[in-house]
Enzyme design. Sequence first.
Site, PDB file in Angstrom:
ATOM      1  CE  LYS A  74      -4.625   1.663  -0.751  1.00 51.01           C
ATOM      2  NZ  LYS A  74      -4.136   0.590   0.049  1.00 51.01           N
ATOM      3  CB  SER A  83      -0.742   0.007   1.031  1.00 52.43           C
ATOM      4  OG  SER A  83      -2.247  -0.977   1.295  1.00 52.43           O
ATOM      5  CB  SER A 118      -4.307   1.224   4.327  1.00 55.54           C
ATOM      6  OG  SER A 118      -3.168   0.914   3.393  1.00 55.54           O
TER       7      SER A 118
END
Length: 361
Positions: A147, A144, A201
């Site tokens: 992101k 993640s 997340s």
Amino acid sequence: MYKLVLSVIASLLLVLTPPVEAKVKAKAKARAERTASAGKARKHIVIKSRAHRREIALRPAAESRNTMVRRTVMVRGKRKLVYQRVIVAASLPERARQSAGDLAGLNQTRDPLDLKSNVAFVLDQNNAEVLFEKNANIALPIASITKLMTGLIVVEARQDLDEVLTVTDDDVDHEKFTSSRLRVGSQMTRANLLHIALMSSENRAAAALARNYPGGVAGFVAAMNAKAHQLGMRDTRYVDSSGLSSRNVASARDLAKLAMFAYNEPLLRQYSTDPKSTVDAGGRLMHYNNTNYLVAMPDWDIGLQKTGFINEAGRCLVMQTVIQGRAVIMVFLDSKGKQSRTADAGRMRRWLEALRPPGLS
């Protein structure tokens, strides 16, 4: 004559009765002995089985274990209790999952701080001086941390942050089949989706942001890779906006470049470092917390951050922070243990504090 015959028969009965009675009594006694013996045997087996189970409980988990089970079977139409020795399959050792870094042998690299992360990179944000480096040029899955680039693409596209988007089945994770609190049909502004994607997340939020980009998901991923190329992230490749795919890869050096550039966007700094937030999901208020508990610690000054985890990537952390007046970018990849990445950040901070005494300009 008739009386004589009756007398003989009666005499014979008197003679034969004791042996027959004795035989019957002997059979009954034998049955009682067998029953008692069987009972003792069963009791012995049960006691032995219990003792055996206690012994099993004390053995190492990796050792295969035997135990006794009691079963009822039918023999000639009658129920019969039997005891059977079996091997407990659950006791067999599980093969430990290995990350991509482990498979590449990066876990054999030693460092003076005894970090739990296979990869570490620390950079002075102001002059780009490398302060610490460990396997920093090797491209690995980044989970993640992806992101952070997702947020950068959304912000730079200058799309309407107040536009309400709907989460659809297309945003559901079909890669790792992870769950989400954001239900299909939920409606949320682009700003709130970006907020919970960076802070908590949230995978479906990241997916919805990409799907609602000009050109859809394909256009969004193309923009991610184009931005990485522009920033000189030569070891980086993106295939989705959430990081659930292990094909999203980057080196620690590349991620430091991304963090330095993303830090220039105030919204990314705010959203990624909020300790918690309540957002409206179409009339339903939802409370979210930051995946990095350090942002709420008063002794940390964090300006930008993102965490990540999938099995292939291990625990990951990218963070901008200020230590004794020096702004630094920290990158930790493929760390083992839930709190290991933040523990590594603590070790790094103490090392930098010792390296740079207070008041030193």
